[in-house]
Motif scaffolding. Structure first.
Motif, mmCIF file in Angstrom:
data_model
loop_
_atom_site.group_PDB
_atom_site.id
_atom_site.type_symbol
_atom_site.label_atom_id
_atom_site.label_comp_id
_atom_site.label_asym_id
_atom_site.label_seq_id
_atom_site.Cartn_x
_atom_site.Cartn_y
_atom_site.Cartn_z
ATOM 1 N N SER A 301 -12.010 -5.288 2.380
ATOM 2 C CA SER A 301 -11.151 -4.196 1.893
ATOM 3 C C SER A 301 -9.897 -4.054 2.743
ATOM 4 O O SER A 301 -8.810 -3.777 2.230
ATOM 5 C CB SER A 301 -11.904 -2.871 1.919
ATOM 6 O OG SER A 301 -13.043 -2.940 1.136
ATOM 7 N N LEU A 302 -10.059 -4.252 4.028
ATOM 8 C CA LEU A 302 -8.901 -4.127 4.930
ATOM 9 C C LEU A 302 -7.842 -5.168 4.605
ATOM 10 O O LEU A 302 -6.644 -4.875 4.597
ATOM 11 C CB LEU A 302 -9.356 -4.366 6.365
ATOM 12 C CG LEU A 302 -9.588 -3.169 7.266
ATOM 13 C CD1 LEU A 302 -10.179 -3.648 8.596
ATOM 14 C CD2 LEU A 302 -8.301 -2.422 7.526
ATOM 15 N N LEU A 303 -8.296 -6.397 4.345
ATOM 16 C CA LEU A 303 -7.317 -7.457 4.110
ATOM 17 C C LEU A 303 -6.735 -7.376 2.697
ATOM 18 O O LEU A 303 -5.598 -7.798 2.475
ATOM 19 C CB LEU A 303 -7.927 -8.815 4.431
ATOM 20 C CG LEU A 303 -8.331 -8.936 5.922
ATOM 21 C CD1 LEU A 303 -8.806 -10.341 6.247
ATOM 22 C CD2 LEU A 303 -7.203 -8.539 6.868
ATOM 23 N N ALA A 304 -7.476 -6.799 1.773
ATOM 24 C CA ALA A 304 -6.884 -6.496 0.459
ATOM 25 C C ALA A 304 -5.756 -5.488 0.651
ATOM 26 O O ALA A 304 -4.658 -5.625 0.095
ATOM 27 C CB ALA A 304 -7.945 -5.952 -0.493
ATOM 28 N N LEU A 305 -6.016 -4.476 1.470
ATOM 29 C CA LEU A 305 -4.984 -3.475 1.764
ATOM 30 C C LEU A 305 -3.781 -4.116 2.456
ATOM 31 O O LEU A 305 -2.624 -3.818 2.128
ATOM 32 C CB LEU A 305 -5.588 -2.375 2.651
ATOM 33 C CG LEU A 305 -4.590 -1.403 3.299
ATOM 34 C CD1 LEU A 305 -3.842 -0.606 2.241
ATOM 35 C CD2 LEU A 305 -5.322 -0.458 4.264
ATOM 36 N N ASP A 306 -4.053 -5.014 3.394
ATOM 37 C CA ASP A 306 -2.980 -5.692 4.119
ATOM 38 C C ASP A 306 -2.035 -6.382 3.121
ATOM 39 O O ASP A 306 -0.806 -6.241 3.206
ATOM 40 C CB ASP A 306 -3.610 -6.717 5.077
ATOM 41 C CG ASP A 306 -2.640 -7.221 6.127
ATOM 42 O OD1 ASP A 306 -1.629 -6.550 6.386
ATOM 43 O OD2 ASP A 306 -2.909 -8.302 6.695
ATOM 44 N N ALA A 307 -2.627 -7.082 2.163
ATOM 45 C CA ALA A 307 -1.807 -7.776 1.158
ATOM 46 C C ALA A 307 -1.087 -6.760 0.269
ATOM 47 O O ALA A 307 0.074 -6.950 -0.103
ATOM 48 C CB ALA A 307 -2.687 -8.693 0.318
ATOM 49 N N ALA A 308 -1.766 -5.661 -0.063
ATOM 50 C CA ALA A 308 -1.154 -4.638 -0.917
ATOM 51 C C ALA A 308 0.084 -4.036 -0.251
ATOM 52 O O ALA A 308 1.035 -3.643 -0.925
ATOM 53 C CB ALA A 308 -2.171 -3.538 -1.239
ATOM 54 N N LEU A 309 0.065 -3.974 1.083
ATOM 55 C CA LEU A 309 1.193 -3.363 1.796
ATOM 56 C C LEU A 309 2.440 -4.249 1.784
ATOM 57 O O LEU A 309 3.539 -3.783 2.095
ATOM 58 C CB LEU A 309 0.786 -3.026 3.242
ATOM 59 C CG LEU A 309 -0.237 -1.894 3.375
ATOM 60 C CD1 LEU A 309 -0.754 -1.808 4.817
ATOM 61 C CD2 LEU A 309 0.351 -0.545 2.949
ATOM 62 N N ASP A 310 2.278 -5.523 1.395
ATOM 63 C CA ASP A 310 3.454 -6.412 1.344
ATOM 64 C C ASP A 310 4.552 -5.865 0.424
ATOM 65 O O ASP A 310 5.732 -6.117 0.661
ATOM 66 C CB ASP A 310 3.068 -7.814 0.828
ATOM 67 C CG ASP A 310 2.245 -8.600 1.844
ATOM 68 O OD1 ASP A 310 2.088 -8.120 2.989
ATOM 69 O OD2 ASP A 310 1.740 -9.688 1.475
ATOM 70 N N VAL A 311 4.160 -5.140 -0.623
ATOM 71 C CA VAL A 311 5.184 -4.663 -1.560
ATOM 72 C C VAL A 311 6.154 -3.679 -0.892
ATOM 73 O O VAL A 311 7.238 -3.430 -1.425
ATOM 74 C CB VAL A 311 4.595 -3.980 -2.828
ATOM 75 C CG1 VAL A 311 3.716 -4.935 -3.613
ATOM 76 C CG2 VAL A 311 3.841 -2.730 -2.481
ATOM 77 N N TRP A 312 5.761 -3.142 0.259
ATOM 78 C CA TRP A 312 6.616 -2.167 0.948
ATOM 79 C C TRP A 312 7.690 -2.816 1.806
ATOM 80 O O TRP A 312 8.607 -2.128 2.261
ATOM 81 C CB TRP A 312 5.755 -1.239 1.815
ATOM 82 C CG TRP A 312 4.948 -0.316 0.991
ATOM 83 C CD1 TRP A 312 3.647 -0.493 0.587
ATOM 84 C CD2 TRP A 312 5.372 0.922 0.416
ATOM 85 N NE1 TRP A 312 3.254 0.565 -0.197
ATOM 86 C CE2 TRP A 312 4.286 1.452 -0.308
ATOM 87 C CE3 TRP A 312 6.567 1.646 0.464
ATOM 88 C CZ2 TRP A 312 4.361 2.656 -1.002
ATOM 89 C CZ3 TRP A 312 6.642 2.854 -0.219
ATOM 90 C CH2 TRP A 312 5.539 3.343 -0.938
ATOM 91 N N ASP A 313 7.562 -4.113 2.042
ATOM 92 C CA ASP A 313 8.542 -4.773 2.901
ATOM 93 C C ASP A 313 9.940 -4.589 2.311
ATOM 94 O O ASP A 313 10.192 -4.964 1.165
ATOM 95 C CB ASP A 313 8.224 -6.268 3.048
ATOM 96 C CG ASP A 313 6.933 -6.504 3.834
ATOM 97 O OD1 ASP A 313 6.465 -5.549 4.488
ATOM 98 O OD2 ASP A 313 6.391 -7.620 3.771
#
Ligand SMILES: *Cc1c(COP(=O)(O)O)cnc(C)c1O
Length: 417
Positions: A301-313
């Protein structure tokens, strides 16, 4: 209930609806955030489902699946236990916390990700009471709080021998006094979408010698939050709403740097130990944000979140807020123009400073109306007894979506009159 009417009806109302539809198209064309929608697993066609429930479960960012595939096949499947070090699994809670930090106005080293929001409310509240002096015998809680925060505050009060007093969020600053240890409040009210005065309430709590714990579940990712600048002591928030981390994605805990040395977790698990692999029988807390950890992190779940946060770059939260307000303004305008008088009354404040990123409409029969909206391709949700909730996620919601939601709602409510 009547049949869907978006396509055909005529009459004076139709001209108004068409005019609003045209304006929606113009607003979408001028929207600087519009390209971000493509980074989500969302249909783009004119008949695509209108998804206005990102304040309950954010849509799926396209970056998540490839990342999870790699995590499962290579990091877990091939590297196995080596991934705790080689793939950076062990430090993921702090590393991903530092990616959330700019979204909540925190300098690095103060946010850690893990556990649910409920569990983090418990950690934050008990730790806050432990930071306060013994003669501060009461905890204040936002009277309209999301239920889990209230239940946990009640237990935290019992465990720490304090009394719990519920007061309206906007009165917390005024009600705090020499007996107040800490107050727990929601930045945005999950029912009404009302945004509370985080800065003013925090300042008033501090003036009374009390600490402020904020729940950011319905604000972070939709509007600017300035934890460091506004002096917040501790904060929690979830990542599956406006941060799109996925169902059950782990929550985060912010502990202001100056409190970290005295942060005394009520759940001092081995992951928060200064030397977790020393396996010592006695507990010595780690320094900094890792002190908020408990047990083994939820790596998938943490790494799914990590990837999800890419859209904020490269995305400025100020732009997100500007679009959120424009979307909710436009939706309110469409509702006022299209929905039969009195059938769905906004309870969300008109004032921008008091509005989060959702619009709630009071509507008798909200449950049945929301079910009918879903049948017609508009997904929001309802909260008892009589609220329709529409969440606006600026990263992917279109003005056309706002128009269609109001249009379809009007069609349903005309039919029930
Ligand atoms: C969504 C939400 C929660 C959810 O808590 P979980 O532990 O993730 O189930 C808690 N508090 C607030 C204010 C929320 O909006």
């Amino acid at each position: 209930m009547s049949q869907p009417s978006p396509a055909a009806p005529a009459g004076p109302d139709e001209a108004v609806a068409r005019d609003l539809a045209d304006r929606a198209a113009v607003l979408d064309a001028a929207d600087p955030l519009a390209p971000l929608r493509k980074r989500f697993e969302l249909d783009d066609g004119p008949d695509a489902e209108v998804y206005l429930d990102g304040n309950s479960l954010g849509a799926l960012p396209r970056a998540v699946l490839p990342r999870l595939t790699d995590t499962v096949t290579r990091e877990w499947g091939a590297l196995r236990i080596r991934s705790w070090e080689e793939s950076g699994w062990w430090t993921a809670p702090e590393r991903i916390g530092d990616r959330i930090a700019p979204l909540v106005g925190a300098a690095p080293g103060q946010v850690v990700v893990g556990d649910s929001t409920s569990v983090n409310v418990f950690k934050a509240l008990v730790a806050a009471v432990r930071l306060a002096s013994e003669d501060r015998t009461e905890i204040l809680v936002d009277a309209a709080t999301f239920p889990t925060d209230g239940y946990i505050a009640e237990s935290a009060a019992r465990l720490t021998g304090r009394t719990l007093r519920a007061v309206p969020a906007e009165r917390i600053g005024a009600e705090a006094g020499p007996r107040t240890a800490v107050a727990l409040a929601n930045h945005a009210d999950y029912r009404t979408g009302r945004l509370h005065d985080l800065r003013g309430t925090t300042a008033a709590l501090h003036a009374a010698g009390a600490l402020a714990v904020w729940d950011l579940c319905h604000s972070a990712g939709a509007l600017p939050v300035r934890l460091d600048a506004d002096g917040v002591d501790l904060a929690v928030g979830c990542t599956y709403k406006y941060l799109n981390g996925g169902p059950g994605a782990p929550a985060y805990l912010y502990v202001r740097r100056e409190h970290q040395p005295r942060f005394d977790s009520p759940l001092p698990g081995w992951n928060s130990h200064a030397d977790p692999f020393g396996m010592a029988p006695s507990y010595t807390p780690a320094e900094g944000a890792p002190r908020g950890r408990v047990g083994t992190p939820e790596i998938l779940s943490l790494l799914a979140l990590d990837a999800a946060l890419d859209v904020w770059d490269g995305v400025a939260v100020a732009d997100v807020r500007a679009k959120s307000l424009a979307l909710t303004d436009f939706f309110l305008e469409c509702v006022a123009a299209l929905v039969p008088g009195g059938r769905a009354e906004p309870v969300t404040p008109v004032e921008h400073a008091e509005r989060g990123s959702q619009v709630s409409l009071r509507c008798p029969d909200a449950r049945a109306v929301m079910r009918e909206l879903a049948v017609r391709g508009v997904v929001g949700d309802h909260r008892p007894p009589d609220l329709l909730r529409f969440g606006f996620t600026p990263l992917y919601t279109r003005f056309t979506d706002a128009w269609r939601a109001a249009r379809v709602l009007a069609g349903i409510l005309e039919g029930t009159r």
